[in-house]
Design an enzyme around this catalytic site. Structure first.
Site, mmCIF file in Angstrom:
data_model
loop_
_atom_site.group_PDB
_atom_site.id
_atom_site.type_symbol
_atom_site.label_atom_id
_atom_site.label_comp_id
_atom_site.label_asym_id
_atom_site.label_seq_id
_atom_site.Cartn_x
_atom_site.Cartn_y
_atom_site.Cartn_z
ATOM 1 N N SER A 187 1.008 -0.989 -0.142
ATOM 2 C CA SER A 187 -0.089 0.030 0.001
ATOM 3 C C SER A 187 0.983 1.207 -0.016
ATOM 4 O O SER A 187 1.653 1.522 0.812
ATOM 5 C CB SER A 187 -0.994 -0.034 1.393
ATOM 6 O OG SER A 187 -1.546 1.288 1.225
ATOM 7 N N HIS A 214 -1.379 -1.498 -3.938
ATOM 8 C CA HIS A 214 -2.736 -0.887 -3.401
ATOM 9 C C HIS A 214 -2.801 0.664 -3.202
ATOM 10 O O HIS A 214 -1.786 1.232 -2.608
ATOM 11 C CB HIS A 214 -2.707 -1.574 -1.892
ATOM 12 C CG HIS A 214 -4.248 -1.348 -1.186
ATOM 13 N ND1 HIS A 214 -5.464 -2.063 -1.630
ATOM 14 C CD2 HIS A 214 -4.454 -0.456 -0.450
ATOM 15 C CE1 HIS A 214 -6.364 -1.680 -0.970
ATOM 16 N NE2 HIS A 214 -5.798 -0.849 0.032
ATOM 17 N N ASP A 223 -4.492 3.936 -1.763
ATOM 18 C CA ASP A 223 -5.683 4.041 -1.141
ATOM 19 C C ASP A 223 -6.368 5.898 -1.222
ATOM 20 O O ASP A 223 -5.481 6.831 -1.187
ATOM 21 C CB ASP A 223 -5.255 4.308 0.367
ATOM 22 C CG ASP A 223 -5.140 2.929 0.878
ATOM 23 O OD1 ASP A 223 -6.340 2.147 0.852
ATOM 24 O OD2 ASP A 223 -4.110 2.607 1.574
ATOM 25 N N MET A 233 -8.708 8.799 -0.190
ATOM 26 C CA MET A 233 -9.384 9.171 0.880
ATOM 27 C C MET A 233 -9.862 10.777 0.912
ATOM 28 O O MET A 233 -9.213 11.489 0.260
ATOM 29 C CB MET A 233 -8.811 9.073 2.149
ATOM 30 C CG MET A 233 -7.975 7.863 2.495
ATOM 31 S SD MET A 233 -7.215 7.909 4.167
ATOM 32 C CE MET A 233 -6.406 6.054 4.162
ATOM 33 N N HIS A 246 -8.479 1.595 -3.729
ATOM 34 C CA HIS A 246 -9.654 1.588 -2.804
ATOM 35 C C HIS A 246 -9.874 2.750 -2.250
ATOM 36 O O HIS A 246 -9.296 3.662 -1.858
ATOM 37 C CB HIS A 246 -8.770 0.900 -1.605
ATOM 38 C CG HIS A 246 -9.460 0.888 -0.342
ATOM 39 N ND1 HIS A 246 -8.958 0.544 1.065
ATOM 40 C CD2 HIS A 246 -10.772 0.939 0.111
ATOM 41 C CE1 HIS A 246 -9.928 0.765 1.936
ATOM 42 N NE2 HIS A 246 -10.862 0.807 1.419
ATOM 43 N N MET A 264 -12.037 5.395 -0.448
ATOM 44 C CA MET A 264 -12.768 5.693 0.665
ATOM 45 C C MET A 264 -13.272 7.055 0.748
ATOM 46 O O MET A 264 -12.883 8.159 1.260
ATOM 47 C CB MET A 264 -11.816 5.732 2.111
ATOM 48 C CG MET A 264 -11.424 4.245 2.442
ATOM 49 S SD MET A 264 -9.596 4.216 3.222
ATOM 50 C CE MET A 264 -8.558 3.978 1.745
ATOM 51 N N MET A 289 -11.986 -5.145 5.930
ATOM 52 C CA MET A 289 -11.109 -4.140 6.580
ATOM 53 C C MET A 289 -10.823 -4.569 7.900
ATOM 54 O O MET A 289 -11.631 -5.095 8.675
ATOM 55 C CB MET A 289 -11.920 -2.795 6.653
ATOM 56 C CG MET A 289 -11.957 -1.742 5.538
ATOM 57 S SD MET A 289 -10.455 -1.653 4.564
ATOM 58 C CE MET A 289 -9.539 -0.482 6.070
ATOM 59 N N PHE A 340 -6.462 5.377 8.190
ATOM 60 C CA PHE A 340 -5.005 5.631 8.424
ATOM 61 C C PHE A 340 -4.111 4.295 8.349
ATOM 62 O O PHE A 340 -4.584 3.313 8.367
ATOM 63 C CB PHE A 340 -4.799 6.066 9.879
ATOM 64 C CG PHE A 340 -5.659 7.549 10.090
ATOM 65 C CD1 PHE A 340 -5.057 8.752 9.811
ATOM 66 C CD2 PHE A 340 -6.959 7.432 10.759
ATOM 67 C CE1 PHE A 340 -5.906 9.818 10.066
ATOM 68 C CE2 PHE A 340 -7.561 8.511 10.808
ATOM 69 C CZ PHE A 340 -7.116 9.785 10.530
ATOM 70 N N ASP A 364 -7.035 -5.927 4.579
ATOM 71 C CA ASP A 364 -6.716 -4.538 4.523
ATOM 72 C C ASP A 364 -6.637 -3.865 6.064
ATOM 73 O O ASP A 364 -7.681 -3.587 6.577
ATOM 74 C CB ASP A 364 -7.469 -3.687 3.441
ATOM 75 C CG ASP A 364 -6.753 -2.318 3.308
ATOM 76 O OD1 ASP A 364 -5.731 -2.234 4.060
ATOM 77 O OD2 ASP A 364 -7.472 -1.563 2.579
HETATM 78 C C1 DX5 Z 1 -6.297 1.931 5.679
HETATM 79 C C2 DX5 Z 1 -6.117 1.855 4.456
HETATM 80 C C3 DX5 Z 1 -4.720 0.568 4.213
HETATM 81 C C4 DX5 Z 1 -3.651 1.210 4.830
HETATM 82 C C5 DX5 Z 1 -3.046 -0.111 5.476
HETATM 83 O O1 DX5 Z 1 -7.554 2.902 5.600
HETATM 84 O O2 DX5 Z 1 -7.096 1.255 3.578
HETATM 85 O O3 DX5 Z 1 -4.683 0.232 2.923
HETATM 86 O O4 DX5 Z 1 -2.709 1.686 3.934
HETATM 87 O O5 DX5 Z 1 -1.845 0.371 6.195
HETATM 88 P P1 DX5 Z 1 -1.155 -0.527 7.221
HETATM 89 O O6 DX5 Z 1 -0.812 -2.000 6.336
HETATM 90 O O7 DX5 Z 1 -0.098 0.181 7.771
HETATM 91 O O8 DX5 Z 1 -2.293 -1.011 8.269
HETATM 92 ZN ZN ZN Z 2 -6.759 0.304 1.673
#
Ligand code: DX5
Ligand code: ZN
Length: 230
Positions: free
Chosen positions: A7, A32, A34, A36, A65, A67, A136, A142, A174
């Site tokens: 990620s 991956h 993210d 947000m 992904h 969010m 999740m 975060f 994840d």
């Molecule tokens: C969190 C994200 C994850 C994040 C995971 O909301 O969706 O993809 O990058 O990070 P780690 O592996 O540090 O928990």
């Molecule tokens: Zn993610």
């Protein structure tokens, strides 16, 4: 075969190309990404322009992904930008059936994401239309959070639901994943393991990737052997 998906949330955004190259050289198949929006989750990250640039820069599959509060309205833009997999939250979608179909018709592999408090049972109807489901294992928003241990029970329930329907839907996990819990996750039925801080926070990210991918491969081989001998 279970795949580790680094990620980039925990990568060095000012040297992102170097971190992506490092994962390519380590043998990763996917990244991956993210997104947000500061609304669905209390954090803002990257969006369409960065996905477009990643797409130009790498052949790795982009596992996006989102969010965000409005996936129904904006999914097509992420596909246009280069998402190969596009995962949308059950909790954010207004018309999930239509959204998943639109993602597939747009040319990406659709995935539905469940927050920790959302039960697997909500997937009953949508499952046959999905390429993958993301469980999740932290509350989204975060990197670097603690793994919620009950997530593996959810994975096992989801795996049983997929098998009972005779489907091939993949399971992604994840949040909070690292070398210490990847084996159990794969043994529970996970096909894709997202890892951000475990990889990019390690002294040598490539070595951490090898370690995790190796553990995933071992666990998957063990699972297959069990299946053969059973
Ligand atoms: C969190 C994200 C994850 C994040 C995971 O909301 O969706 O993809 O990058 O990070 P780690 O592996 O540090 O928990
Ligand atoms: Zn993610």
């Amino acid at each position: 075969m279970a795949r580790v998906a680094p990620s980039i949330l925990s990568a060095d955004f000012l040297h992102l190309a170097d971190d992506v190259r490092a994962m390519e050289e380590a043998g990763a198949q996917m990244l991956h990404v993210d997104v947000m929006d500061g609304h669905f989750v209390p954090n803002l990250t990257i969006g369409l322009p960065v996905i477009e640039q990643l797409k130009r820069h790498t052949e790795l599959l982009l596992d996006v992904h989102v969010m965000i509060s409005n996936p129904d309205e904006t999914a097509s833009q992420y596909i246009q930008a280069g998402a190969d997999f596009l995962s949308v939250h059950f909790e954010a979608a207004k018309h999930l059936d239509r959204l998943v179909e639109n993602i597939r018709e747009g040319g990406a592999q659709p995935g539905v994401v469940l927050n920790p408090q959302t039960p697997v049972s909500v997937l009953e109807e949508i499952l046959p239309q999905c390429h993958h489901i993301v469980i999740m294992s932290v509350n989204p928003g975060f990197g670097g959070q603690k793994f919620i241990s009950t997530s593996l029970e959810k994975v096992r329930n989801l795996k049983a639901l997929i098998d009972s329907k005779g489907l091939e839907v993949q399971i992604e996990i994840d949040g909070g994943m690292g070398p210490e819990n990847i084996r159990e996750a794969v043994e529970s039925g996970v096909d894709m393991v997202v890892a951000g801080s475990a990889i990019f926070g390690a002294p040598i990210p490539q070595e951490r990737f090898f370690q995790m991918q190796g553990a995933a491969d071992e666990a998957a081989a063990g699972t297959n052997n069990d299946a053969i001998s059973a």
